[in-house]
Enzyme design. Structure first.
Site, PDB file in Angstrom:
ATOM      1  N   ARG A  85     -10.542  11.544   5.283  1.00  0.00           N
ATOM      2  CA  ARG A  85     -10.390  10.268   5.984  1.00  0.00           C
ATOM      3  C   ARG A  85     -11.663   9.446   5.876  1.00  0.00           C
ATOM      4  O   ARG A  85     -12.760   9.965   6.058  1.00  0.00           O
ATOM      5  CB  ARG A  85     -10.068  10.526   7.469  1.00  0.00           C
ATOM      6  N   ARG A  90     -13.522  18.817  11.014  1.00  0.00           N
ATOM      7  CA  ARG A  90     -12.351  18.211  10.396  1.00  0.00           C
ATOM      8  C   ARG A  90     -12.739  17.346   9.187  1.00  0.00           C
ATOM      9  O   ARG A  90     -12.004  17.261   8.202  1.00  0.00           O
ATOM     10  CB  ARG A  90     -11.645  17.337  11.445  1.00  0.00           C
ATOM     11  N   ARG A 101      -3.855   3.218  23.937  1.00  0.00           N
ATOM     12  CA  ARG A 101      -5.304   3.413  23.953  1.00  0.00           C
ATOM     13  C   ARG A 101      -6.010   2.317  24.741  1.00  0.00           C
ATOM     14  O   ARG A 101      -7.238   2.311  24.804  1.00  0.00           O
ATOM     15  CB  ARG A 101      -5.833   3.402  22.526  1.00  0.00           C
ATOM     16  N   ARG A 152     -16.248   6.074  17.604  1.00  0.00           N
ATOM     17  CA  ARG A 152     -14.897   6.290  18.127  1.00  0.00           C
ATOM     18  C   ARG A 152     -14.943   6.877  19.538  1.00  0.00           C
ATOM     19  O   ARG A 152     -14.117   6.547  20.381  1.00  0.00           O
ATOM     20  CB  ARG A 152     -14.100   7.176  17.173  1.00  0.00           C
ATOM     21  N   LYS A 156      -5.094  16.348  20.180  1.00  0.00           N
ATOM     22  CA  LYS A 156      -3.789  15.712  20.429  1.00  0.00           C
ATOM     23  C   LYS A 156      -2.801  15.968  19.285  1.00  0.00           C
ATOM     24  O   LYS A 156      -1.667  16.359  19.516  1.00  0.00           O
ATOM     25  CB  LYS A 156      -3.937  14.187  20.569  1.00  0.00           C
TER      26      LYS A 156
END
Ligand code: AMP
Length: 193
Positions: free
Chosen positions: A135, A129, A90, A146, A15
């Site tokens: 992160r 990633r 969401r 998630r 996204k």
């Protein structure tokens, strides 16, 4: 009339990458709820401290907080002609709140682009990633959580937007360039309108 386009998909579906490209193409700001939360975290705001408790666990930040933050962002002058929303809504209550909010701005959701990616690809991409992101929520445990949260709380939006004839399915497994081409083709009729 302002245009609001949603990029929808699981964590790791691409996204953010695509929203960044489309935002430049259409001159609409990318409004990414995750980025806004991370900015609050960085600036050590009260909202940031609250959001962190959920983000670190891979859970969703409560709807009222998230909706309030998006409302404030969409009221900024750069979003006067619309926005590309990435990662919001969401949940069904967020989608309902968005409808009300956009009506206030004289707009509505124009299209929902669903980047469809298999769970195996999501996990591979998220692991890739994690190497560079820095992160706190980029760990295998949080990735799995998630995806689970996506399936339980966010996936119901697929039928929500299907029922409203807004959902456009895009094969998100293809290369970045191929996905961009599909997205642009899907959006062409809308942007001509
Ligand atoms: P993202 O950058 O979109 O992957 O989001 C990172 C984290 O921010 C998520 O795991 C959630 O904790 C939080 N978050 C982002 N967007 C939302 C949203 N629309 N509703 C609730 N929490 C969100």
């Amino acid at each position: 009339m302002p245009k609001y386009i949603l990029l929808f998909g699981a964590p790791g579906a691409g996204k953010g990458t695509q929203a960044d490209i489309l935002s430049q193409t259409f001159g609409l700001p990318q409004v990414a709820s995750g980025d806004l939360f991370r900015l609050h975290l960085k600036n050590q705001t009260e909202l940031g401290q609250l959001a962190r408790q959920y983000m670190d666990k891979g859970e969703l930040v409560p709807d009222d907080v998230t909706i309030g933050m998006i409302r404030a962002r969409l009221q900024q002058p750069d979003a006067a002609h619309g926005a590309l929303l990435d990662g919001f809504p969401r949940t069904v209550p967020q989608a309902e709140a968005l409808e009300t909010l956009l009506a206030e701005f004289g707009g509505r959701v124009d299209a929902v682009l669903h980047l469809r990616v298999s769970e195996a690809t999501l996990l591979t991409r998220l692991a890739g990633r994690a190497v560079t992101s820095g992160r706190a929520d980029d760990t295998p445990e949080v990735h799995a959580k998630r995806i689970q949260v996506f399936l339980a709380q966010t996936a119901p939006l697929i039928s929500y937007y299907q029922q409203r004839n807004l959902l456009i399915d895009i094969d998100g497994e293809a290369s970045v360039e191929a996905v961009t081409t599909s997205l642009l083709a899907a959006l062409e009729p809308l942007l001509k309108a």
